[in-house]
Design a protein around this motif. Structure first.
Motif, PDB file in Angstrom:
ATOM      1  N   GLN A   1      -3.263  12.011  -3.805  1.00 19.29           N
ATOM      2  CA  GLN A   1      -3.576  10.611  -4.382  1.00 19.29           C
ATOM      3  C   GLN A   1      -4.593  10.762  -5.415  1.00 19.29           C
ATOM      4  O   GLN A   1      -4.827   9.644  -6.273  1.00 19.29           O
ATOM      5  CB  GLN A   1      -4.405  10.012  -3.240  1.00 19.29           C
ATOM      6  CG  GLN A   1      -3.330   9.658  -1.930  1.00 19.29           C
ATOM      7  CD  GLN A   1      -2.058   9.067  -2.386  1.00 19.29           C
ATOM      8  OE1 GLN A   1      -2.139   7.848  -3.029  1.00 19.29           O
ATOM      9  NE2 GLN A   1      -0.898   9.265  -2.031  1.00 19.29           N
TER      10      GLN A   1
ATOM     11  N   GLN B   1       0.862  -1.291   0.009  1.00 23.41           N
ATOM     12  CA  GLN B   1      -0.125  -0.047  -0.067  1.00 23.41           C
ATOM     13  C   GLN B   1       0.874   1.204  -0.048  1.00 23.41           C
ATOM     14  O   GLN B   1       0.646   2.216  -0.516  1.00 23.41           O
ATOM     15  CB  GLN B   1      -1.059  -0.026   1.098  1.00 23.41           C
ATOM     16  CG  GLN B   1      -1.912  -1.104   1.170  1.00 23.41           C
ATOM     17  CD  GLN B   1      -2.641  -1.288   2.548  1.00 23.41           C
ATOM     18  OE1 GLN B   1      -3.263  -0.068   2.755  1.00 23.41           O
ATOM     19  NE2 GLN B   1      -2.720  -2.388   3.290  1.00 23.41           N
TER      20      GLN B   1
ATOM     21  N   VAL C   1      -5.122   6.600   3.341  1.00 24.05           N
ATOM     22  CA  VAL C   1      -5.845   6.004   2.119  1.00 24.05           C
ATOM     23  C   VAL C   1      -6.462   4.819   2.325  1.00 24.05           C
ATOM     24  O   VAL C   1      -7.724   4.414   1.843  1.00 24.05           O
ATOM     25  CB  VAL C   1      -4.890   5.785   0.889  1.00 24.05           C
ATOM     26  CG1 VAL C   1      -5.243   4.999  -0.303  1.00 24.05           C
ATOM     27  CG2 VAL C   1      -4.035   6.873   0.308  1.00 24.05           C
ATOM     28  N   ASN C   2      -5.846   3.891   3.150  1.00 28.13           N
ATOM     29  CA  ASN C   2      -6.572   2.679   3.492  1.00 28.13           C
ATOM     30  C   ASN C   2      -7.934   2.757   4.199  1.00 28.13           C
ATOM     31  O   ASN C   2      -8.962   2.212   3.914  1.00 28.13           O
ATOM     32  CB  ASN C   2      -5.683   1.760   4.336  1.00 28.13           C
ATOM     33  CG  ASN C   2      -6.339   0.450   4.887  1.00 28.13           C
ATOM     34  OD1 ASN C   2      -7.110   0.329   5.674  1.00 28.13           O
ATOM     35  ND2 ASN C   2      -5.963  -0.582   4.360  1.00 28.13           N
TER      36      ASN C   2
ATOM     37  N   GLN D   1     -10.639   4.127   1.837  1.00 25.98           N
ATOM     38  CA  GLN D   1     -11.084   2.886   0.879  1.00 25.98           C
ATOM     39  C   GLN D   1     -11.742   1.969   1.625  1.00 25.98           C
ATOM     40  O   GLN D   1     -12.521   1.145   1.133  1.00 25.98           O
ATOM     41  CB  GLN D   1      -9.739   2.278   0.105  1.00 25.98           C
ATOM     42  CG  GLN D   1      -8.921   3.271  -0.789  1.00 25.98           C
ATOM     43  CD  GLN D   1      -7.809   2.706  -1.558  1.00 25.98           C
ATOM     44  OE1 GLN D   1      -7.004   1.771  -0.999  1.00 25.98           O
ATOM     45  NE2 GLN D   1      -7.467   3.011  -2.598  1.00 25.98           N
ATOM     46  N   ARG D   2     -11.917   1.926   2.887  1.00 26.57           N
ATOM     47  CA  ARG D   2     -12.468   1.223   3.664  1.00 26.57           C
ATOM     48  C   ARG D   2     -13.852   1.632   3.834  1.00 26.57           C
ATOM     49  O   ARG D   2     -14.913   1.003   4.379  1.00 26.57           O
ATOM     50  CB  ARG D   2     -12.009   0.860   5.175  1.00 26.57           C
ATOM     51  CG  ARG D   2     -10.938  -0.353   5.102  1.00 26.57           C
ATOM     52  CD  ARG D   2     -10.576  -0.702   6.393  1.00 26.57           C
ATOM     53  NE  ARG D   2      -9.475   0.013   6.912  1.00 26.57           N
ATOM     54  CZ  ARG D   2      -9.146   0.107   8.142  1.00 26.57           C
ATOM     55  NH1 ARG D   2      -9.880  -0.489   9.107  1.00 26.57           N
ATOM     56  NH2 ARG D   2      -8.111   0.944   8.398  1.00 26.57           N
TER      57      ARG D   2
ATOM     58  N   LEU E   1      -7.984  10.549  -5.393  1.00 29.32           N
ATOM     59  CA  LEU E   1      -8.718   9.464  -5.161  1.00 29.32           C
ATOM     60  C   LEU E   1     -10.104  10.059  -4.687  1.00 29.32           C
ATOM     61  O   LEU E   1     -11.087   9.177  -4.331  1.00 29.32           O
ATOM     62  CB  LEU E   1      -8.436   8.272  -4.111  1.00 29.32           C
ATOM     63  CG  LEU E   1      -7.068   7.690  -4.576  1.00 29.32           C
ATOM     64  CD1 LEU E   1      -6.475   6.882  -3.204  1.00 29.32           C
ATOM     65  CD2 LEU E   1      -7.277   6.694  -5.580  1.00 29.32           C
TER      66      LEU E   1
END
Length: 571
Positions: free
Chosen positions: A358, A272, A326-327, A330-331, A360
């Motif tokens: 990022q 990651q 970021v994790n 994304q969760r 995102l």
């Protein structure tokens, strides 16, 4: 009263639009600084005066005329008065104030709570390195984080409590080396003892357990010591598991359970971190200089650009922080809150900037931060700096052992997070009104005692309190207490929005004070049966809200307590 306030606010909103169509102005009431000025105050006329180019008092007169024609104001209010430059003071009818008693009794544990919604909130806190027992700074984080979680739960949010374990890097290597030196017979102060080492007695405990080849279990791992002094990797894994287990015990003593434990090592193992770095490079937010990779963090408000990858190799610590967040995103967590010490202030701009780089769709300002200052512990009039167990600091379990879980939780939440806090052990042990947690808990216990006497001595029936004649609650101290009860839902909502759990502690002290004033002014037992029942209903509602608010702070609500006699005589 909750229904009354909602209907009055809706009517006020209608009147605002009638006076100023399209106005982006929220209908809101304030609490007057003096009770003699009424029950609610409204500043809308002053807020609208500039846009409408009208004298605020003249606007207030127009607004009052509109409000008095509204059914809600006709039903719930006794009078509307203009004061000062354009304040509108609102006096409620007695029935509006009295209604809150029935509302609290009907809502019980859910009084003040909002319906469930689709908001997923993650609160990350404590997040201690597994290199020693939790210290008083971690204790403040634990109190803040858990209370903030409870606040969002009252607002209908789905909340996850997460603990981030830094299980890689220099500190873990230092832990392994310190334990190995103990295994070799060295102690702090002896020749050969490393300057960079952990000196607490707990290191010897780890070494002894490793030699005995014990098996230690933590939340996600189990490891058995080999007993081999030269097995440095085995020593490292054993020490981490041992201290994670110890920290689990610290958290259990605090009454805190996390939903998820996230390992820093998983950011590296899962690739990651590299993916986060690649996205930043692709976005043109990095550059090479002096053999190092730099992040253009000044593009995001930082005071200077930051090194991401050092010239000698290896990433700086903020890079895995970016990958970790970021994790989180994304969760599915669109609202994340980090509880950290003020020493992390400098990392906020670069972490948020790294997340924006990022590309995102991560919201600006993600994540939110609550930064707290450290805690000074006083005992016997002197500062306590060292714990034998930890070697260089006072631990969370020290505070609990010296006082109680309730005292630690309440005290550490009773001031704004960004203010210095002195934890006075002697004050926390006092069984009188000087001790704020005792003052609040005693109010609850006193009400429980009164209601027990009513049941035992006057054959009262708590099941019939909902049918009490609340119109009999007409004393000024009763009105003040009912207004304070009615303010509980608004306070919860405001505290959650402002990430301000200290507001709950302030509210509890005010509510306890309103109860004590009421009880000193009015007799509850031994009156006409209907009057006593109405007053017991008011006390039962007060007991419920005290219990609800204490639950938000993770503090118990005792049903029986004794107070120091000296304080009782002087009260």
């Amino acid at each position: 009263m909750i229904q009354a306030k909602q209907e009055l606010l809706a009517a006020l909103g209608e009147a605002i639009q009638e006076l100023n169509p399209g106005a982006d102005l929220a209908a809101a009431f304030e609490s007057p600084k003096q009770a003699s000025h009424g029950d609610y105050a409204c500043t809308v006329a002053m807020q609208m005066s500039k846009a409408l180019k009208t004298n605020p008092r003249a606007l207030a007169e127009q607004l009052i005329a509109l409000l008095q024609a509204k059914p809600a104001f006709q039903h719930w209010t006794e009078a509307l008065e203009i004061a000062g430059p354009g304040f509108i003071n609102i006096r409620l009818k007695a029935a509006a104030k009295q209604a809150v008693v029935a509302e609290v009794l009907a809502g019980a544990e859910a009084f003040g709570h909002q319906p469930a919604n689709d908001t997923h909130v993650m609160v990350e806190f404590v997040s201690a390195n597994p290199t020693g027992p939790l210290h008083v700074g971690h204790a403040r984080q634990a109190a803040l984080g858990d209370s903030i979680c409870h606040l969002f739960e009252t607002q209908g949010c789905d909340v996850t409590r997460e603990f981030y374990y830094n299980d890689a890097g220099v500190q873990i290597a230092t832990l392994a080396n310190s334990t190995q030196k103990r295994l070799q017979g060295l102690k702090p102060g002896m020749e050969g003892w490393p300057e960079a080492a952990y000196n607490g007695d707990y290191i010897q405990d780890i070494a002894d357990a490793f030699l005995r080849k014990e098996t230690v279990k933590a939340d996600d791992r189990e490891f058995t010591g080999s007993g081999d002094v030269n097995d440095l990797d085995g020593i490292r894994q054993f020490a981490v598991a041992y201290l994670r287990h110890e920290q689990d015990l610290d958290l259990q003593a605090f009454g805190l359970k996390f939903d998820n434990y996230f390992l820093e090592s998983s950011v590296y193992a899962g690739g990651q971190l590299e993916k986060a770095v690649e996205r930043m490079i692709a976005a043109g937010k990095t550059y090479e200089e002096g053999g190092a990779l730099w992040f253009r963090s000044t593009d995001y408000g930082d005071d200077k650009d930051r090194v991401m990858r050092k010239s000698e190799g290896g990433f700086t610590y903020f890079v895995p922080d970016v990958a970790y967040h970021v994790n989180k995103f994304q969760r599915g967590y669109t609202k994340c809150i980090n509880i950290q010490g003020t020493d992390h202030h400098g990392t906020i701009a670069r972490v948020r900037g790294g997340l924006q780089a990022q590309d995102l769709g991560i919201p600006q300002g993600f994540p939110d931060y609550v930064l707290h200052k450290m805690v000074t512990v006083m005992k016997g009039g002197e500062e306590v700096k060292i714990s034998k167990r930890a070697g260089s600091y006072v631990t969370l379990r020290d505070l609990i052992d010296w006082t109680s879980r309730d005292a630690v939780r309440f005290f550490l939440i009773s001031r704004k997070a960004d203010t210095e806090f002195i934890f006075d052990v002697d004050l926390a042990l006092k069984q009188n009104d000087e001790n704020p947690v005792f003052y609040v808990q005693y109010a609850h216990a006193r009400i429980c005692s009164i209601i027990r006497r009513w049941v035992d001595e006057e054959s009262g029936d708590e099941a019939k309190l909902n049918g009490a004649d609340l119109s009999l609650l007409s004393a000024p101290t009763e009105a003040a207490l009912m207004l304070k009860l009615a303010d509980y839902p608004r306070m919860l909502s405001s505290a959650a929005a402002g990430l301000a759990p200290h507001d709950v502690a302030f509210y509890l002290r005010d509510l306890a004070g309103a109860f004590h004033s009421y009880y000193a002014a009015e007799r509850v037992l031994g009156q006409a049966a209907e009057l006593t029942r109405a007053r017991v209903a008011l006390l039962a509602a007060t007991r419920q809200v005290l219990r609800n608010a204490l639950t938000v702070l993770g503090v118990s609500a005792p049903e029986a307590m004794s107070r120091e006699q000296a304080t009782t005589e002087s009260a």
